[in-house]
Motif scaffolding. Structure first.
Motif, short mmCIF file in Angstrom:
data_model
loop_
_atom_site.label_atom_id
_atom_site.label_comp_id
_atom_site.label_asym_id
_atom_site.label_seq_id
_atom_site.Cartn_x
_atom_site.Cartn_y
_atom_site.Cartn_z
N LYS A 64 0.86 -1.19 0.00
CA LYS A 64 0.00 0.00 0.00
C LYS A 64 0.89 1.23 0.00
N THR A 65 0.51 2.20 -0.83
CA THR A 65 1.21 3.49 -0.84
C THR A 65 0.18 4.60 -0.84
N LYS A 66 0.61 5.76 -0.34
CA LYS A 66 -0.26 6.94 -0.30
C LYS A 66 0.62 8.13 -0.62
N GLN A 67 0.08 9.04 -1.45
CA GLN A 67 0.85 10.21 -1.84
C GLN A 67 -0.08 11.39 -2.05
N GLU A 69 -3.97 6.82 -3.50
CA GLU A 69 -3.61 5.58 -2.82
C GLU A 69 -3.53 4.45 -3.82
N GLU A 90 -3.11 0.21 -3.85
CA GLU A 90 -3.05 -1.05 -3.11
C GLU A 90 -2.89 -2.17 -4.11
N LYS A 99 8.33 -2.98 -4.47
CA LYS A 99 8.43 -1.76 -3.66
C LYS A 99 9.29 -0.70 -4.34
N PHE A 140 7.32 1.22 -6.97
CA PHE A 140 6.42 2.22 -6.39
C PHE A 140 7.19 3.37 -5.73
N ASP A 141 8.37 3.11 -5.19
CA ASP A 141 9.22 4.19 -4.68
C ASP A 141 9.65 5.10 -5.83
N PHE A 168 6.73 7.28 -6.83
CA PHE A 168 6.54 8.35 -5.85
C PHE A 168 7.47 9.52 -6.18
#
Length: 152
Positions: free
Chosen positions: A7-10, A111, A113, A137, A140-141, A144
């Motif tokens: 899960k990520t949120k930005q 977000e 997921e 990961k 997704f990094d 971001f």
């Protein structure tokens, strides 16, 4: 089958319609994918406008020198709040990626997921522990960072 979740949120200082226009276009995936992965869209069904049932086929190299074909389907669309893409053919036993957008003060909260599973039982679990989980990961990094630079 073991299922993993990322899960990520930005926060992005853009309108929800700007966020939707960018993220709902498959053509923009290349811009937010590390270049060393050689992401290349081969086919988009229907129009460029996202819709439930849309098929997208692409090739990429998650590991240098190892090309992978991947086919995803957009299974759910609720413009401009969320969409879901699911792998139909590719390297995972399961790939279910939810993209959510929410208007907040000064912009939009995005977000992601991802729920995924790797084939091969315990070997897949070992592969996830050794490198697949880290690779997912890292992608997704990277996204971001690119989105921070693009929209800030």
């Amino acid at each position: 089958m073991k299922v993993y979740t990322l899960k990520t949120k930005q926060f992005l200082p853009i309108s929800i319609s700007e966020a939707w226009d960018f993220f709902s276009s498959p053509r923009n995936l290349k811009d937010i994918t590390p270049s060393h992965m050689r992401f290349d869209i081969k086919y988009i069904s229907g129009s460029e406008k996202m819709y439930a049932g849309q098929i997208i086929r692409y090739k990429l190299q998650p590991v240098p020198g190892v090309p992978v074909s991947w086919t995803t389907e957009i299974t759910h669309v609720n413009e401009p709040h969320f969409f879901v893409d699911e792998q139909r053919f590719g390297p995972y036993s399961l790939w279910h990626h939810q993209h959510r957008f929410k208007e907040v003060d000064g912009g939009v909260e995005m977000e992601d997921e991802v729920n995924y599973a790797i084939p091969l039982g315990w070997l897949g679990q070992l592969a996830n522990w050794l490198f697949v989980g880290k690779k997912v990961k890292a992608i997704f990094d990277y996204r971001f960072k690119v989105l921070e630079e693009r929209f800030n």
